[in-house]
Structure formats: C-alpha cells, structure tokens
Design an enzyme around this catalytic site. Structure first.
Site, PDB file in Angstrom:
ATOM      1  N   ALA A  85       0.865  -1.175   0.000  1.00 19.12           N
ATOM      2  CA  ALA A  85       0.000   0.000   0.000  1.00 19.12           C
ATOM      3  C   ALA A  85       0.902   1.225   0.000  1.00 19.12           C
ATOM      4  CB  ALA A  85      -0.858  -0.016   1.255  1.00 19.12           C
ATOM      5  N   GLY A 103       0.388  -5.100   0.670  1.00 18.68           N
ATOM      6  CA  GLY A 103      -0.746  -5.051  -0.250  1.00 18.68           C
ATOM      7  C   GLY A 103      -0.426  -5.671  -1.599  1.00 18.68           C
ATOM      8  N   GLU A 156      -0.890  -9.181  -1.227  1.00 19.17           N
ATOM      9  CA  GLU A 156      -2.332  -9.403  -1.040  1.00 19.17           C
ATOM     10  C   GLU A 156      -3.067  -9.375  -2.387  1.00 19.17           C
ATOM     11  OE1 GLU A 156      -2.418  -6.358   2.101  1.00 19.17           O
ATOM     12  OE2 GLU A 156      -3.437  -7.844   3.367  1.00 19.17           O
ATOM     13  N   GLU A 194       3.989  -5.686   7.012  1.00 18.05           N
ATOM     14  CA  GLU A 194       3.223  -4.622   7.672  1.00 18.05           C
ATOM     15  C   GLU A 194       3.585  -4.458   9.138  1.00 18.05           C
ATOM     16  OE1 GLU A 194       2.052  -6.717   5.430  1.00 18.05           O
ATOM     17  OE2 GLU A 194       0.484  -5.788   4.213  1.00 18.05           O
TER      18      GLU A 194
END
Ligand code: 3HC
Length: 693
Positions: A63, A102, A105, A125
């Site tokens: 992210a 992310g 993910e 993270e």
C-alpha cells in the site's frame, strides 16, 4: 485508461501492468486503475485469461504508506482484491522484485502466482506497526497453513521465491522473460482447463490446538512493548474461528486500531526517517564517488575485528593491521569465533565462514596499505596515537584513498591535521558490537570533501549499515546525548535512587537495557579512563561511586561484577548489596541525605536531558535533521522503534510540557545540561515540534 495501470491484449491473454515508480505502491490511482483494468479485461472477448504484472523494478511493494493517516479514498484495496478474487476469468500474478504487503495481497487475490527466481514476497506490515489489512491474514493461512503464515506475518520477513514455492505461495518459477513466461503459463492453464482457484474457498485445519498460545509465548520477550505482532496473531486466529467474510471484517477492525495508534505513527516515521537519512544537501547522484574495492582496518581489537567483518560480509577484501603478531592472532581468533557462532545458529554456512575469513588479511606492515581504497583506524581513544597513525597513513596510502577514524569522541579536524589531505579524512563511528549494530555515524570534518562523504554514505549501505552524516563535536550525536543521560543517571543514584530502579524505568520505557547494565557491558574502566583523562586535563569532573567500582576491579560483565554482579557465563544483571553499601558510603562522604525518587522523575530526567541536548545538537547543525537523531538512537542504542526515536517521542509528549520540566530542573539542580536549548524555547513559542524543522 488510468495513467498508472495499463491494459493490453497479448497473444490471447489480457495483461494488466502497474506502472507507478519507484515501487508501484498501491495508491489511490493504482487501485482505481487495477479495478478499471480488470473490468476491461473481463469485457475483452479476446482475453482468455489475465496476467497482472509490475513495470520497472518490482511487483507492487505494498500500500502507499504516505496515505496512512489520511482520509480513505475509494476504491479501497480490499474491494479491489475482492473483485480480482471473484473474477470469472483466471488471473495469474507475475512477480519480480518484491511483492510485499498489499502487493502480495493482490497476488493472493489472483488464482495462480508465478515469479522470477530473484523475487521476494512478504507481509512486512508488522514492521510499520500495522497488520496486513487487505485480506493477507485471512488468505495466506488458507493457502499455506496457519503456522507458516503466522511466522511470515508476525516476523514480516521477506521470503525468496524458491522458498515461497516450497511453501505453496508461488506455483511456478519462471526463468527468462517474466511476462512471456507468465503468458505462456496462463495459456497452458486455459488449455488444460485448469480451475479458478479463489483462496477464500480453501479450507484450513489446525493440527495443534495450542498453536496460538504457544506462538504468542514464543514472541513475548522479543516483541515486548510492540502492539502489532500480537494483533497479527489475533487476526490469524480469526481464520480458524470465523467464516472468511467475518474474518476479513475482524482483520479490518484490528488493522484500523493499529493504523490509528501512536505506535504505527512512530514506526511509519522511522520508515521514512531511515530513507531520508541518506540524503545530504549538496550531494546528489551526480556527485562523483570513489570506488571502494579494498579496505584496511588499523587495530585488531574487538572494534577493529567487528569492523573488518562488515567488509568481509560484503565481499570486500580487508587488511587488519596491528603492532604484534599476538594481537593479530587474538583478533582473528575472535572474528573466527563470531563467524562460527553464526554458523552454529544456521545464519551462514561453514563454507561462508571460510570464505569470509579468507577476505580478512592480517598484517604487521603498513606497506600492505599502499593500494587500498579505504583505511579505518580503530585504535584506543588517544589523540597522539591517532595523529601518529594518520601521519603514517598519509605517507603510505595512495592519493585518493579515504582515511577514516572510528573515534567516538575525538575531533576529526585535529586528526585530519596530521595529514596533508584533510579533504580525504572522515569519521566512521561504528557502534559496539560493530558487526551487529546497524548504526554508522559518518563524521564530516571541516575540510572533508563531498566526494568522500558521498562515497562513505553509499558504502555504509553496501556494508549493511544505516549511515548518518553528523558534524564534528565531542561525542557527535549519539554519545553526546548518551553522556548527558549517563551523568543524570549517576546523579539520580547519588540522590537516593538505586541503579536497578533507574534501569527498570529505562527498560520499562522500552530500551533493551538500562544505563548501568550498559556501563557493565561496555566496561566500567572505559568511563573511568575518560573521567581520569579529563581530570588530568584540569576539567572539573566530580568524584563518583563508579570510580570506586573501577578501582576495586569491578569492571563490569567481563569481571562478573560491576554495578551489578553476574553469575559465571550469564549476562543477567543481579543487584549487589555490596554496591549498595559502597553507594551509601559515597553519599555519606559527600554529605548527601538520600531521598525517595519517583519513577516519573527518573524518566523525565533521563529523557528530557537528552532531548535538551538533542535540540542543541540540531541548533549547532551537528545533526542535519531531527529524524536523523531518531535514527541514531534507534540503530545505535536500541531506542524503542515504536516510540519513533527521542525527538519524535518528544513531539508526542509535547515540547511545551518538556520545556517547563527542563526549566524546573534547571532551577532545582542547576548545571549547563539543564539550561533550556534556545531552539526548544523557540519551537515552543511558535507552537511547533522538532518534526517541523
Ligand atoms: N509506500 C510509499 N512509498 C514507498 C513504499 C510504500 N509502500 N515503499 C517504498 N517507498 C518509497 C520509499 O520511501 C523511497 O522513496 P524515496 O526515494 O523518496 O526515499 C522509494 O520508494 C524507494 O524505496 P527504498 O529506498 O526503500 O528502495 P529499496 O530498493 O531499498 O527497497 C522496498 C524497496 C523493499 C520495496 C522497500 O522500499 C520497502 O520495504 N518498502 C516498504 C514495503 C512495505 O512495508 N509494504 C507494506 C506496506 S503496508 C501495506 O501494504 C498495508 C496493506 O496490508 C493494506
């Protein structure tokens, strides 16, 4: 079509390319682009299946961290990934570089994953004080099993592609061109009528019902003080307790709690501080660098040996010079023992031990240094000796060689004055143990050239260090602040606290060890010798009960007795009534009536005195920016990462509150260390924090 995500049809396969340098972070435009490209691909009758890939150096690396703490913008990452997972067409993620957070993910929202051998995947993270918040905690355990997923998520480690294939994250390793390989792989899946493979439909089973409790107990010590690792465990637990939709909701709640927490704010600050630290005004990629192919270290002591290991680890041949064969033999034996211990722990192979040892070349002769590109002097802290060594290096080393000193307190300018090339002289202050601690204070002298600074800053990274450029003054950034804290800790004990009480406050705050346990580790004789030197030089250094310890031969861990006592072979400090008696005696001699001292006072005095010094350091330009001071303390002294470093922490406490307390201590205790730093006063007046500088 979005600027940062492209769609094209290639050979019957729809290719979705994320192109958002430098790391294809999943910011708002990328998320919207991914959603739109998926719609296009699904509507494209020519596309039998889809491939997602990153342009440039990597698959999305996560992210966009800069968006955390900002108002959320649609579409959210979980929504986008959900759409990929529900796609009617098969999707293959094609991974190179680092598919992290992310990014991984997104790949877990695809049906299949292929990667080049050099790729790495991970959910890091936790290192930012958060947890995977776009399905990672729910999908990874369903894909590879609960235990390996827990290990990856809680450690945040990057997993190399071959290992990821063993784990079942990667389906196929692609040698050669990734996109071509991924298209061929997708076509084969279509030809074979391979099924779609949404991870949400996979079942997990838990063999060990106590896994979560055991796992938590296993990390309790190492992760003391951190919130995120424990939240990660809670999120993964939802995989076995809840259906996926509810598990995803639970993950989201836990993610939100963390992202809004002061810890995550602090850890994100550290992430950017660590990257900012490499930037030096006036130096850029066009500044010429010198090539460092060989190095040398003067002094085969603990420090010299540790420094040499950094070079050998990076594959750079390094001489070690000392005055006697015995010193060289002893130094090399310590280095070998360190490497063999690493091999025993499985960190390196025995073959690597030999390979690294072969790069370390002991010598008694300065003549061997004629051709080296860099020399680091690491001898005892004595100006005369250092100057002699630098004069000698000036004679033997080739023009353009960088001459560095590992001094922790002495003036680089004075050392440089012993040479005819002060522009080539710089400080490289390693922290003990030098092969472990990541900090490297690079000390710029008045005449050090930009070329030398740029070379040494780059080299820091190459040898696995975080290099921080600092100015020349007594103790530079780290030790200058530490000395203030040390003096205050001693004063607190003089006034009535016990060493263990002071240390407990610091370890409760999150430091790995307290001030006095640290003195025992470094050696009580080190501080004693510095104090004696300063006394000889006519400085007013008050007597201390620590002098008495040194005079009695209680030199710290190495003699199993210092401020604390130690059981043979153990490093656990045990309070010693004998030392209490000695302190008591000292107080009597000095006419001090001891008083009860609160934990609050200990914390304030130990920390605020450092903040005040940090402000002075900033004002004098010794540190380039307040976040550099944070990096120094995190990597050199184990300042708790989740508090972001001393200057960041001070901003969180409130500079007005700190200034008021400093003024109070100044009134009560006097001393230059409590004179409020003008910068601190100015910031408070302007209602600003160190972060605004
Ligand atoms: N968001 C925003 N910027 C990022 C970023 C990210 N996720 N990752 C890297 N950057 C920026 C860096 O700040 C740096 O910017 P700068 O050039 O202006 O200083 C630039 O990209 C290059 O980064 P590095 O200097 O770190 O380059 P390296 O090649 O050394 O390392 C990397 C590359 C391994 C990808 C490293 O940058 C890294 O570890 N990035 C963070 C990865 C991460 O933590 N991902 C998870 C994010 S959180 C998340 O995904 C939440 C989700 O679960 C909802």
């Amino acid at each position: 079509m979005s600027q940062v995500v492209r769609y094209e049809l290639r050979d019957g396969i729809g290719v979705i390319t994320v192109d958002y340098p430098p790391v294809n972070a999943l910011g708002r435009d990328v998320r919207a682009g991914l959603a739109e490209a998926l719609r296009t691909g699904l509507a494209d009758a020519g596309a039998q299946a889809l491939v997602v890939i990153g342009a440039g150096r990597t698959f999305p690396a996560g992210a966009d961290i800069r968006e955390f703490g900002q108002p959320p913008q649609e579409p959210s990452l979980p929504e986008v990934i959900d759409a990929y997972e529900r796609s009617e067409k098969l999707i293959v993620a094609a991974i190179h570089g680092t598919a992290l957070g992310g990014g991984l993910e997104v790949a877990l929202g695809c049906d299949y994953r292929v990667a080049v051998p050099s790729a790495k995947v991970g959910l890091p993270e936790v290192k930012l004080g958060i947890l995977p918040g776009a399905g990672g905690t729910q999908r990874l355990p369903r894909l590879i099993g609960v235990k390996p997923a827990l290990e990856m998520i809680v450690s945040g480690e990057h997993v190399p592609a071959p290992k990821a294939k063993e784990l079942g994250i990667i389906d196929e390793i692609i040698d050669g061109d990734l996109l071509e390989g991924a298209i061929a792989y997708a076509k084969k899946l279509v030809a074979d009528n391979a099924p779609r493979r949404p991870i949400r439909d996979m079942q997990v089973k838990l063999d060990n019902p106590n896994l979560f409790e055991e796992f938590e107990a296993g990390i309790a010590k190492k992760q003391r003080g951190f919130l995120a690792p424990f939240h990660c465990i809670k999120a993964v637990k939802a995989v076995v307790e809840l259906p996926i939709e509810e598990g995803l909701k639970r993950e989201r709640e836990l993610f939100k709690e963390l992202v809004d927490s002061p810890q995550s704010k602090a850890q994100r600050h550290v992430f950017f501080a660590e990257r900012e630290v490499a930037r030096v005004p006036g130096i850029d990629k066009n500044t010429p660098r010198r090539e460092i192919k060989t190095a040398a270290v003067i002094g085969a002591g603990t420090m010299g040996g540790g420094i040499a290991m950094n070079f050998a680890n990076a594959g750079i041949p390094v001489y070690i010079v000392d005055v006697s064969q015995e010193a060289l033999d002893r130094g090399l034996a310590v280095v070998r023992r360190n490497y063999e211990n690493s091999a025993k722990r499985g960190r390196i192979t025995m073959e690597q031990v030999e390979q690294r040892m072969s790069l370390i070349r002991p010598t008694l002769s300065y003549d061997d240094l004629k051709e080296v590109d860099l020399v680091i002097e690491a001898v005892f802290e004595n100006m005369e000796l250092k100057k002699q060594i630098f004069a000698r290096l000036d004679e033997v080393c080739k023009p353009g060689a960088i001459l560095a000193s590992n001094t922790s307190t002495l003036s680089i300018d004075e050392i440089a004055s012993a040479t005819k090339r002060p522009e080539d002289v710089i400080g490289m202050h390693f922290f003990s143990p030098a092969n472990v601690m990541k900090l490297l204070e690079n000390v710029r002298g008045a005449k050090t050239s930009n070329e030398v600074i740029a070379t040494v800053m780059d080299l820091s990274k190459r040898i696995g260090k975080v290099g921080v450029l600092v100015g020349n003054c007594y103790g530079f950034v780290g030790n200058r602040m530490l000395h203030q804290r040390g003096a205050e800790a001693i004063a607190l004990v003089n006034e009535g606290a016990t060493p263990a009480q002071v240390d407990k406050v610091l370890t409760d705050f999150g430091f790995p060890m307290g001030q006095f346990a640290m003195s025992d580790l470094a050696g009580i004789d080190v501080g004693y010798r510095i104090r004696q030197e300063r006394r000889k030089a006519g400085e007013n250094v008050p007597p201390s009960w620590l002098d008495k310890l040194a005079e009695q031969g209680r030199l710290g861990q190495k003699t199993n007795a210092g401020v604390y006592r130690y059981e043979e072979g153990s490093r656990t400090p045990i309070p010693d009534p004998e030392v209490d008696r000695l302190i008591e005696e000292f107080r009597k001699e000095q006419g001090i009536t001891p008083r009860e001292i609160s934990e609050q006072e200990i914390l304030e005095r130990c920390m605020y005195v450092m903040i005040n010094e940090g402000a002075k350091i900033l004002e004098e330009g010794i540190a380039q920016r307040s976040s550099d001071v944070d990096v120094v303390w995190i990597y050199g002294y184990g300042f708790p990462v989740y508090r972001g470093g001393p200057m960041f922490w001070a901003d969180q406490v409130g500079l007005d509150k700190i200034l008021e307390a400093i003024k109070g201590y100044h009134q009560r205790l006097g001393g230059a260390q409590w004179e409020p730093a003008p910068l601190l006063e100015r910031l408070v007046k302007e209602g600003k924090g160190f972060g605004s500088l």
